[in-house]
Design an enzyme around this catalytic site. Structure first.
Site, mmCIF file in Angstrom:
data_model
loop_
_atom_site.group_PDB
_atom_site.id
_atom_site.type_symbol
_atom_site.label_atom_id
_atom_site.label_comp_id
_atom_site.label_asym_id
_atom_site.label_seq_id
_atom_site.Cartn_x
_atom_site.Cartn_y
_atom_site.Cartn_z
ATOM 1 N N ASP A 473 0.840 -1.199 0.000
ATOM 2 C CA ASP A 473 0.000 0.000 0.000
ATOM 3 C C ASP A 473 0.879 1.254 0.000
ATOM 4 O OD1 ASP A 473 -2.268 1.563 0.203
ATOM 5 O OD2 ASP A 473 -2.988 0.679 2.064
ATOM 6 N N ASP A 535 -10.621 2.180 -3.040
ATOM 7 C CA ASP A 535 -11.123 1.995 -1.678
ATOM 8 C C ASP A 535 -12.636 2.072 -1.649
ATOM 9 O OD1 ASP A 535 -8.734 1.548 -0.509
ATOM 10 O OD2 ASP A 535 -8.562 3.484 0.487
HETATM 11 C C1 DGJ Z 1 -5.690 2.005 2.186
HETATM 12 C C2 DGJ Z 1 -6.087 0.788 1.436
HETATM 13 O O1 DGJ Z 1 -6.544 1.120 0.174
HETATM 14 C C3 DGJ Z 1 -7.113 0.014 2.257
HETATM 15 O O2 DGJ Z 1 -7.588 -1.083 1.535
HETATM 16 C C4 DGJ Z 1 -6.470 -0.391 3.532
HETATM 17 O O3 DGJ Z 1 -5.433 -1.296 3.277
HETATM 18 C C5 DGJ Z 1 -5.946 0.819 4.266
HETATM 19 N N1 DGJ Z 1 -5.097 1.616 3.435
HETATM 20 C C6 DGJ Z 1 -5.181 0.431 5.501
HETATM 21 O O4 DGJ Z 1 -4.607 1.496 6.097
#
Ligand code: DGJ
Length: 715
Positions: A473, A535
């Site tokens: 990420d 997200d």
């Molecule tokens: C952003 C990601 O896109 C989410 O799926 C998740 O992993 C969060 N970060 C965790 O902080």
């Protein structure tokens, strides 16, 4: 190559002809439908002018030659000699540049790059280098063309060598310059932001410069690097389309310029705002690779070409045509609030739903109990996870689940042991307090000691337990980088770290993520074959996001989860069938607390996931065609699988009067077709195959409902 002045690059669906003009400039004579012809015939594709009308500037003495760069279709161009369109190169202190043919060579396959990811060869791949020089500037520029005939893709790169005696600084280096005749074009871009990635924007092109650019340091959710130039009449199924994308994860810029003289110029590469490169005498640097495609079969033709290219030449070799597992991610089920018992209880239910990998998301390390602390400290928080990752992996294995692990290695919280030990490792401009994003700073990946640290610490974690999947990420945008060219060097540093971590561990399935789709690009896909696309898990939003991404990135790269209802991002209530139906044509996952599902939905989802697992190979790697919407408010997607064509129809805000809709497919069939509803108790029925292109009246599909039907030749 036809002779020393005419180069003909062929793919299964296109020809590109590049020629050397009268004064040695590299010209773009054709890019479009496949051609046959002699060098002489292909030479007829480019206009030669006898006259020099008003305001035209000739390259040299007007009485010697009417050659005017501004009206020639060029494959490379610079500023200062009469071409007033966007240039491909800039050198600090030299505003007049002029490159002419010096030599050329053809080799089989692809040529490696020094630090930037490039596509792997496919069958019949060849590379053509055309080397040009500007002796006055002391620079050599090589235009590198590589054909991927089976994919219908041609890539371009630009290499620059300092052949002079003084150091120079490049402040612009495009991957390609290309002029094409203006057919009356629209420009299609993927725009958005966090939670709303890849919304298609279609802009008519006039005599203007349209720019699709990111300046955030990443390829960005704001403006994906993929861009199409399409005939105004083009839709999903019809029309000529030119596709441009970059194998690059940093700030980028592609300009499309509707010029005089009936041409359109497209120039793409790293964004000059974030690019600078110093070249000592004798040194060479190169641009990122650009992937170009032509289709006369509408946006679906582009989808098919890029899909084939990404599936066969971009994603890491081990994952080509290898079905992806069903992942369960606990993030939306727990956020930071969990321990081993909570996770294993979820895992038991996730396994019953059909998941195969359990991804341990944010919060497992350091003092990471929320967004304020712990990023950078990659050791297990044993208060939460007694026994560490190994014990969790053993617990998961009892449910038949593999362990996947979330990391965000590029970032650091100020409240972390790493930052306390190495505050100078975070990116900061001298004399300024660095800006934060999600309480995070970014580590300076241009520094070798930072890269070495990450490679070491990540290697230790990934080797400490039987991990099969990694979610990488990255949750902030760039700021406070004061050195020119920092962002490009950061991207090179990132690629080095990814190569050193995942190169020796090819068994790891890497899913990249940047707050969802903030870094959904071919550069990241070269290291990890799938991307957490957004997200936003609301299925209505996802329909749009996934359709947008699918223009440049195939289904196998688009990670799509069934999440809770009401949706956590939008509050919208949807059925489990709709959520499943929207995610199923891609890489399906589950992201919710299974305990919140009622028994009926739980059983239903398990049944749907079992179906998905039987058909996933076709869904992930089959051709995806969108069917341009009729007037019935439904979105339609057809996936060609070995078992048949899966037609997915989604009810999206139908008007109250639209009682019925049309069952449509992108292509017809000779003879009869059996239509088998995939779920529900409706019986299969038979239709004349040719009728499906036009559409066959069918039953109503209310808002938030979907039908999945498998179509096969009957009997
Ligand atoms: C952003 C990601 O896109 C989410 O799926 C998740 O992993 C969060 N970060 C965790 O902080």
């Amino acid at each position: 190559m036809l002779d020393d002045r005419v180069f003909h690059l062929r793919t299964q669906c296109s020809s590109m002809v590049v020629g050397i003009g009268p004064a040695g400039h590299v010209e773009q004579w054709w890019w479009g439908a496949p051609l046959d012809g002699t060098a002489e015939a292909l030479g007829g594709l480019v206009p030669r002018w006898d006259e020099v009308p008003g305001l035209v500037l000739t390259h040299g003495h007007t009485s010697d030659s009417p050659l005017a760069l501004n009206r020639q279709p060029l494959a490379w161009s610079s500023h200062g000699k009469g071409d007033f369109r966007q240039p491909g190169i800039g050198v600090v202190g030299q505003r007049v540049l002029d490159f002419t043919h010096h030599s050329h060579a053809v080799v089989e396959g692809v040529l490696p790059s020094g630090g930037l990811p490039v596509a792997d060869a496919g069958p019949g791949t060849q590379t053509l280098d055309i080397t040009t020089r500007d002796e006055v500037a002391g620079l050599e520029v090589t235009l590198r063309f590589t054909t991927f005939p089976a994919s219908g893709v041609i890539t371009r790169r630009t290499l620059v060598t300092n052949i002079g005696h003084e150091p120079i600084v490049l402040d612009r280096l495009a991957s390609f310059v290309m002029d094409v005749p203006n057919l009356g074009f629209d420009v299609v871009t993927l725009d958005g932001w966090w939670l709303s990635e890849a919304h298609q924007t279609r802009t008519p092109l006039g005599q203007q410069v349209l720019t699709n650019a990111s300046v955030t340091g990443a390829s960005s959710a704001a403006h994906n690097p993929g861009l199409l130039v399409v005939e105004s009449r083009a839709d999903d199924q019809h029309g000529r389309c030119l596709g441009f994308n970059l194998v690059y994860s940093g700030s980028h810029a592609t300009t499309v310029e509707g010029g005089q003289w009936g041409t359109v110029r497209v120039v793409g590469g790293p964004n000059p705002i974030d690019f600078a490169w110093r070249l000592a005498p004798g040194e060479t640097t190169e641009s990122p690779e650009a992937a170009l495609t032509f289709s006369d079969q509408g946006l679906n033709g582009v989808r098919a070409n890029y899909g084939h290219f990404v599936d066969h030449c971009i994603v890491p070799e081990r994952w080509r045509q290898r079905p992806r597992p069903v992942v369960f991610n606990h993030w939306e089920g727990t956020y930071f609030d969990y321990d081993t018992d909570v996770l294993l209880a979820m895992a038991a239910q996730a396994a019953q739903l059909g998941a195969e990998v359990f991804v341990l998301d944010d919060g497992w390390f350091g003092q990471r109990n929320g967004p304020l602390a712990g990023l950078g400290d990659w050791s297990v928080n044993t208060d939460k996870l007694a026994g560490g990752l190994d014990a969790l992996a053993r617990g998961l294995a009892e449910h038949g689940l593999d362990l996947g692990l979330w990391v965000e290695p590029e970032s650091v919280n100020v409240d972390s042991d790493l930052y306390r030990a190495h505050p100078d490792w975070a990116i900061a401009a001298p004399g300024r307090r660095p800006s934060e994003g999600r309480h995070q700073l970014l580590l300076d990946l241009t520094r070798p000691e930072v890269r070495d640290h990450l490679v070491g610490v990540l290697g230790d974690v990934l080797d400490s337990a039987p991990i099969s999947f990694v979610k990488w990420d990255m949750n902030r945008l760039f700021s406070d980088a004061s050195e020119p060219g920092f962002h490009h060097r950061y991207v090179l540093g990132l690629y080095e770290v990814l190569g050193r971590v995942f190169g020796p561990r090819p068994h790891l399935l890497l899913e990249t993520c940047s707050s969802g789709g903030n870094r959904f690009d071919l550069g990241m896909l070269r290291f990890g074959p799938q991307v957490w696309a957004s997200d936003c898990t609301d299925p209505f939003q996802r329909l749009r996001i996934q359709q947008g991404h699918s223009l440049f990135y195939p289904a196998s790269t688009i990670s799509a989860h069934v999440s809770a209802s009401p949706n956590h991002q939008t509050g919208r209530v949807t059925s489990v069938d709709f959520r499943f139906g929207v995610a199923a044509p891609y890489v399906l996952g589950i992201e919710l607390d299974p305990a919140t599902l009622d028994p009926h939905d739980r059983a239903r989802l398990a049944e749907r996931v079992a179906w998905y697992r039987r058909h996933r190979e076709g869904l992930q790697f089959g051709r995806h065609d969108h069917v341009a919407p009729a007037l019935d408010g439904r979105q339609r997607l057809a996936v060609t699988t070995p078992e048949g064509v899966l037609v997915a129809e989604y009810g999206v805000s139908p008007r109250p009067g639209d009682a019925n809709g049309l069952l449509q497919a992108p292509r017809g069939w000779p003879g009869m077709v059996e239509v088998e509803p995939v779920f529900g108790d409706k019986s299969p029925f038979v239709l004349p195959g040719a009728a499906l292109v036009q559409g066959v009246p069918t039953t109503p599909l209310p808002d938030g409902h979907c039908h999945l039907s498998m179509l096969r030749p009957a009997g």
